[in-house]
Write an enzyme that holds these catalytic residues in place. Structure first.
Site, PDB file in Angstrom:
ATOM      1  N   LYS A  83      14.448  -4.876  -3.613  1.00 26.40           N
ATOM      2  CA  LYS A  83      13.488  -3.775  -3.629  1.00 26.40           C
ATOM      3  C   LYS A  83      14.122  -2.574  -4.332  1.00 26.40           C
ATOM      4  O   LYS A  83      15.217  -2.120  -3.948  1.00 26.40           O
ATOM      5  CB  LYS A  83      13.123  -3.442  -2.186  1.00 26.40           C
ATOM      6  CG  LYS A  83      11.744  -2.872  -2.010  1.00 26.40           C
ATOM      7  CD  LYS A  83      11.413  -2.823  -0.536  1.00 26.40           C
ATOM      8  CE  LYS A  83      10.089  -2.172  -0.302  1.00 26.40           C
ATOM      9  NZ  LYS A  83       9.905  -1.839   1.115  1.00 26.40           N
TER      10      LYS A  83
HETATM   11  C1  E4P Z   1       7.073  -1.427   2.670  1.00 26.58           C
HETATM   12  O1  E4P Z   1       7.351  -2.104   1.726  1.00 26.58           O
HETATM   13  C2  E4P Z   1       7.050   0.049   2.646  1.00 26.58           C
HETATM   14  O2  E4P Z   1       8.336   0.565   2.554  1.00 26.58           O
HETATM   15  C3  E4P Z   1       6.326   0.512   3.888  1.00 26.58           C
HETATM   16  O3  E4P Z   1       5.095  -0.165   3.960  1.00 26.58           O
HETATM   17  C4  E4P Z   1       6.149   2.014   3.962  1.00 26.58           C
HETATM   18  O4  E4P Z   1       5.327   2.312   5.062  1.00 26.58           O
HETATM   19  P1  E4P Z   1       5.179   3.790   5.664  1.00 26.58           P
HETATM   20  O5  E4P Z   1       4.539   4.639   4.628  1.00 26.58           O
HETATM   21  O6  E4P Z   1       4.303   3.605   6.868  1.00 26.58           O
HETATM   22  O7  E4P Z   1       6.559   4.259   6.006  1.00 26.58           O
END
Ligand code: E4P
Length: 214
Positions: A83
């Protein structure tokens, strides 16, 4: 639509896997911090629980650092997806990983232009953050629809991973708009099952069965 669980908590992943509808897992530095554990240990343990893509995010913000960290994370298991943040360095690292056949998830996407850059760099997944756009008064799911049109226009293979999903309506809307994947907390997965008419109908069926068989 594939479902990914958005958590680093192993107990939640074990519980979700039993539901039979979870295809993978996404984590981020905040989710890993909540576990109080080391990122590599968590990712390794998750790879033993679910046989599907597991996103692990780099902490480095420079190109070389992202490559070193990403290579290291990719060694944990073949299901690990690197990522990378949507920055100049992140997109350049994405291009390098895609050339090497290492899967990537470009995260923190808030615009169509950013999604275009990720697709050009060969990202496996692009993660538009629906909930965080809603938080600032924009419609996060509009972005999902726009990226769907963009990718379809050019035949980009990058999968749209609807992220920052906060409730069941986000899932419904992003699915209807053509997101390939939705990543969500366990609470949202569980909310998808719920409908008052299902509960009421089941109650009636069981009561009628009992009456007929007593
Ligand atoms: C996942 O890949 C993301 O980092 C996550 O969904 C972010 O979610 P949030 O905005 O609720 O922290």
């Amino acid at each position: 639509m594939e479902f990914f669980l958005d958590t680093g908590i192993v107990a939640e992943i074990k519980e979700a896997v039993q539901l039979g509808i979870i295809d993978g897992v996404t984590t981020n530095p905040s989710l890993i911090a909540k576990t109080g554990r080391n990122q590599k240990d968590v990712i390794k343990e998750i790879s033993g629980i679910i046989d599907g893509p597991i996103s692990a995010e780099v902490i480095a913000t420079d190109f070389e650092g992202m490559l070193i960290e990403g290579e290291d994370l990719a060694k944990i298991h073949s299901n690990v997806v690197i990522k990378l943040p949507l920055t100049e360095a992140g997109i350049a690292a994405c291009k390098r990983f895609s050339q090497k056949g290492i899967k990537t998830n470009v995260t923190l996407c808030f615009s169509v232009n950013q999604a275009l850059l990720a697709a050009k760099a060969g990202a496996t997944y692009i993660s538009p953050f629906i909930g965080r756009l809603d938080d600032i008064g924009q419609n996060g799911n509009d972005l999902i629809g726009e990226i769907r049109s963009l990718y379809d226009n050019y035949g980009f293979k990058t999968k749209i991973l609807a992220a920052s999903i906060r409730h069941a309506a986000h899932v419904r809307e992003s699915a209807l708009l053509g997101a390939d994947v939705g990543t969500m907390p366990l609470s949202v997965v569980k909310a998808l099952y719920k409908h008052p008419l299902t509960d009421k109908g089941l109650e009636t069926f069981l009561a009628d069965h009992k009456k007929a068989n007593s």
